[in-house]
Design a protein around this motif. Structure first.
Motif, mmCIF file in Angstrom:
data_model
loop_
_atom_site.group_PDB
_atom_site.id
_atom_site.type_symbol
_atom_site.label_atom_id
_atom_site.label_comp_id
_atom_site.label_asym_id
_atom_site.label_seq_id
_atom_site.Cartn_x
_atom_site.Cartn_y
_atom_site.Cartn_z
ATOM 1 N N ASP A 30 -25.360 10.151 14.965
ATOM 2 C CA ASP A 30 -24.479 10.256 16.046
ATOM 3 C C ASP A 30 -23.934 11.576 16.450
ATOM 4 N N ARG A 31 -22.962 11.617 15.340
ATOM 5 C CA ARG A 31 -22.060 12.584 15.246
ATOM 6 C C ARG A 31 -23.198 14.499 15.522
ATOM 7 N N ALA A 32 -23.379 14.132 15.125
ATOM 8 C CA ALA A 32 -24.588 15.748 14.492
ATOM 9 C C ALA A 32 -25.238 15.989 16.069
ATOM 10 N N TYR A 33 -25.873 15.063 17.151
ATOM 11 C CA TYR A 33 -25.918 15.045 18.311
ATOM 12 C C TYR A 33 -25.383 14.445 19.097
ATOM 13 N N GLY A 34 -23.796 14.485 18.760
ATOM 14 C CA GLY A 34 -23.277 13.714 19.849
ATOM 15 C C GLY A 34 -23.236 12.526 20.928
ATOM 16 N N TRP A 35 -23.757 11.779 20.630
ATOM 17 C CA TRP A 35 -24.255 10.097 21.105
ATOM 18 C C TRP A 35 -23.053 9.636 21.235
#
Length: 413
Positions: free
Chosen positions: A399-404
């Motif tokens: 989630d953090r890596a792809y900005g969800w």
């Protein structure tokens, strides 16, 4: 083995590996098998390859490809004990994707005992030029026992020509006929014509040989350009291990390897969520999120594996979908795992790619990002291993890596 030689095969469970050297500009190589009765297939189901990965008998399975160091290997699993009595030969072939075998170094076929790993036979094919398909070898019955023969017969017509030569009906794209002006039929005279008998049942559709392989150099593809505009699309993950992961886990492994295929989604109206086995968030196809997780598999087998299904009939509701995989139990990282991802639109060419070798202590891997592009869906190969910080879950990490920007709570199956 020299070309034309043969050797007895004592094991029944076999791993057949078509091997080539890796490198930029080298065509891809795909393994296939044809099960023959009296020299020809009995039907199109007797071809096993990337678009048709398992024979109905279970005797042959295509297990995908992997890259290890300097070599790329495409693997077939063969169980001679399950071969039907009418089958006398199993032809082992290879086709070049995007080139000819003259540009493929180190081409070989190797047969190993699938249980012990002992090599039973190996044939190194040399001297190729314009060939785009090869029969590398074959298993054949002789007086109740199985033998392997090194063949080395080339074709310059690709997998299509090879398959057709053995009786496979291949799906060849047809150009639409020129429209003809409608002509009114003449008025009937005399007694009514007899009623025509019902039309025979339609024949089985021909085998579709086309596919798209995503790479680092060419990581994206449009679904619309491949014909994937409606119906459903199945996303499959299957895997194999070079050695037993549970034997060298370092904390966190609790049994057999269990991988979970998951998807983060964002809908066109801004709603976000996750489809995963944890918390029984299996999703649905006929209502939001229009994504469904089929089940939870622990084997990694091609025929089953982990599967997500995405409704392309509702693609206008999807803004982006990130397909990822986590290790639920059985290992502390993806090291020594070789996985293949396949996206199969109902009406279009399948899309596949392999994961690179994992060199970091990763428990979550982003596989593919599917995004809306003006009504079309574009698939991008990610194949990105992520390392969670201490105390951070794999889901929160991706989630953090792809900005969800989602909130997460602990869950269980």
């Amino acid at each position: 083995m020299p070309k034309g030689s043969n050797t007895p095969v004592r094991a029944t469970a076999l791993r057949v590996e078509v091997i080539r050297r890796a490198g930029p500009g080298i065509p891809g190589v795909d393994a296939s098998a044809l099960l023959l009765a009296d020299g020809r297939v009995r039907g199109d189901a007797d071809l096993v390859f990337y678009n048709q990965p398992e024979h109905p008998s279970g005797a042959v399975r295509h297990q995908g490809s992997r890259t290890t160091g300097e070599h790329v290997t495409d693997t077939l699993l063969v169980d001679l004990a399950r071969v039907e009595s009418g089958i006398g030969r199993i032809v082992l072939a290879a086709s070049a994707d995007g080139g000819t075998f003259g540009a493929v170094p180190g081409l070989a076929v190797q047969v190993s005992d699938a249980v012990t790993g002992d090599v039973a036979a190996r044939f190194d094919s040399t001297g190729a030029t314009v060939e785009s398909a090869f029969v590398l070898g074959e298993f054949y019955r002789r007086q109740g026992t199985w033998k392997f023969r090194a063949v080395g017969q080339g074709y310059d017509t690709g997998l299509e020509g090879l398959a057709t030569d053995f009786g496979i009906t291949v799906d060849v794209p047809q150009h639409p006929a020129e429209p003809q002006a409608a002509v009114a039929p003449p008025a009937p005279e005399g007694p009514p014509a007899p009623v025509a008998p019902p039309a025979p049942a339609p024949a089985a559709p021909p085998v579709r040989l086309s596919k798209v392989t995503l790479t680092k150099a060419a990581p994206t593809v449009s679904l619309a350009k491949q014909g994937g505009t409606s119906g459903v699309m199945r996303v499959n993950l299957n895997w194999q291990t070079r050695k037993r992961l549970t034997g060298h886990r370092r904390g966190g492994g609790r049994g057999d390897l269990d991988l979970d295929l998951c998807a983060l989604y964002e809908l066109a109206d801004g709603r976000k969520g996750v489809v995963q086995a944890l918390g029984n968030a299996f999703g649905a196809l006929d209502r939001p999120p229009y994504i469904h997780l089929d089940g939870d598999d622990r084997t990694g087998a091609v025929a089953d594996g982990e599967n997500l299904t995405i409704s392309l009939d509702h693609k206008e509701h999807l803004r982006r979908v990130l397909v990822f995989v986590t290790i639920y139990e059985g290992a502390s990282s993806f090291a020594d795992l070789h996985a293949t991802v396949t996206l199969e639109p109902q009406h279009g060419a399948p899309i596949d790619f392999s994961l690179d070798e994992c060199t970091v202590p990763s428990t979550v891997c982003a596989l593919a990002l599917i995004t809306d592009a003006g009504g079309d869906l574009v698939v991008r190969r990610e194949a990105r291993y992520l390392v969670p910080e201490r105390g951070v879950s794999p889901q929160r990490t991706v989630d953090r890596a792809y900005g969800w920007g989602m909130n997460w709570t602990p869950g269980r199956k």
